[in-house]
Write an enzyme that holds these catalytic residues in place. Sequence first.
Site, short mmCIF file in Angstrom:
data_model
loop_
_atom_site.label_atom_id
_atom_site.label_comp_id
_atom_site.label_asym_id
_atom_site.label_seq_id
_atom_site.Cartn_x
_atom_site.Cartn_y
_atom_site.Cartn_z
N HIS A 54 0.85 -1.20 0.00
CA HIS A 54 0.00 0.00 0.00
C HIS A 54 0.88 1.24 0.00
O HIS A 54 2.10 1.16 0.18
CB HIS A 54 -1.02 -0.02 1.14
CG HIS A 54 -0.44 0.01 2.53
ND1 HIS A 54 0.34 -1.01 3.04
CD2 HIS A 54 -0.56 0.93 3.52
CE1 HIS A 54 0.67 -0.71 4.27
NE2 HIS A 54 0.16 0.46 4.60
N HIS A 56 1.34 3.89 1.90
CA HIS A 56 1.89 4.59 3.07
C HIS A 56 3.42 4.66 2.98
O HIS A 56 4.07 3.70 2.56
CB HIS A 56 1.46 3.90 4.37
CG HIS A 56 0.02 4.18 4.70
ND1 HIS A 56 -0.71 3.40 5.58
CD2 HIS A 56 -0.83 5.14 4.28
CE1 HIS A 56 -1.94 3.88 5.69
NE2 HIS A 56 -2.04 4.93 4.89
N ASP A 58 5.89 4.39 4.95
CA ASP A 58 6.74 3.39 5.60
C ASP A 58 6.71 2.04 4.88
O ASP A 58 7.35 1.08 5.32
CB ASP A 58 6.37 3.24 7.09
CG ASP A 58 4.92 2.87 7.32
OD1 ASP A 58 4.07 3.29 6.52
OD2 ASP A 58 4.62 2.18 8.30
N HIS A 59 5.99 1.97 3.76
CA HIS A 59 5.99 0.76 2.93
C HIS A 59 6.49 1.04 1.51
O HIS A 59 6.93 0.13 0.83
CB HIS A 59 4.59 0.15 2.87
CG HIS A 59 4.07 -0.26 4.21
ND1 HIS A 59 4.09 -1.56 4.67
CD2 HIS A 59 3.55 0.48 5.23
CE1 HIS A 59 3.61 -1.61 5.89
NE2 HIS A 59 3.28 -0.38 6.26
N HIS A 110 -7.59 -0.94 5.17
CA HIS A 110 -6.53 -0.13 5.79
C HIS A 110 -6.27 1.07 4.88
O HIS A 110 -6.23 2.22 5.33
CB HIS A 110 -5.27 -0.98 5.98
CG HIS A 110 -4.11 -0.22 6.55
ND1 HIS A 110 -4.06 0.18 7.86
CD2 HIS A 110 -2.97 0.22 5.97
CE1 HIS A 110 -2.92 0.84 8.05
NE2 HIS A 110 -2.26 0.89 6.93
N ASP A 134 -0.46 -4.30 5.87
CA ASP A 134 -1.14 -3.82 7.07
C ASP A 134 -2.60 -4.28 7.10
O ASP A 134 -3.48 -3.58 7.60
CB ASP A 134 -1.06 -2.30 7.17
CG ASP A 134 0.36 -1.82 7.51
OD1 ASP A 134 1.27 -2.66 7.63
OD2 ASP A 134 0.55 -0.59 7.65
N HIS A 173 4.29 -5.08 10.01
CA HIS A 173 4.83 -4.46 11.23
C HIS A 173 5.05 -5.49 12.32
O HIS A 173 4.35 -6.50 12.39
CB HIS A 173 3.85 -3.41 11.79
CG HIS A 173 3.75 -2.16 10.99
ND1 HIS A 173 4.56 -1.07 11.19
CD2 HIS A 173 2.92 -1.83 9.98
CE1 HIS A 173 4.23 -0.11 10.34
NE2 HIS A 173 3.24 -0.54 9.58
ZN LIG Z 1 -0.10 1.42 6.56
#
Ligand SMILES: [Zn+2]
Length: 282
Positions: A54, A56, A58-59, A110, A134, A173
Amino acid sequence: MKVKVISVLEDNYMYLVIEESTRDAVAVDAAVPKRLLEIIRKENVVLRAILTTHHHWDHARGNEELAQLFPGLRVFGADERIGALTHKVTHGQELTFGAIRVRCLFTPCHTSGHMCYFMWEDDSPDAPALFSGDTLFVGGCGQFFEGTAEQMHTNLTQILGTLPEDTKIFCGHEYTVRNLKFALKVEPENEAVKEKLAWARQRDDQDLPTVPSTLHEEFLYNPFLRLTEEPVRRFTGRTEPVEVLRTLRSLRDSFKKPKERPNPQAMLAFDWGLLGPLLEKK
Ligand SMILES: [Zn+2]
């Protein structure tokens, strides 16, 4: 098929999947290029593609840099917001990287463009792997930022929950201890939760990852996959599975985060910020 688990940022996982005969590799959620490049060099593999779960940061935030470093690198994902995206994939689409086979499993909630990736190798005795981003965590599920409980219910029960039970779960995570503390609150009598939590605490103390788990294990302790179990219904005060899930997720949202571990450097900077001006005045 070998999966390298790479811990990055505060609690994220980035993965490098390696086809051992050809040394071709596919990265999942390439957030930190520097770390990925180290592993690529060490393992002596060729990066063929990035699969992003996805958009975001941090990905996905390493995509642009890696696309520049490796001209022609293919970046797969289901959301236009994913950086350097070259191939937009849809639910059920299958991809092949040498002997590695991938089935894209669309799991919006998400984020509205969240994709999980189910991977296996033909004629291999290895269990298949799910990169669940996530959406599904060890002992938990992702927050509903851009979707509904109905969608997450479909994701967990029909899309992911029907995969082979020996599927290894590689999630986005390291939330396992916190997830299982919540799971224990939901089901205080569940022995599988107690055992997994004790194990996860040990791993945490040794700074070792708790991934992968298996889907079979998740059914035993993950309350988000146990919506029809009596203790889970009782905890939420609901009986209809979607309502149990909606309530469970909102209770999980307000479940307290453990105290952050103090970061000595940040503390020093803070102390100096506070004391510095006073000392200088003297
Ligand atoms: Zn996320």
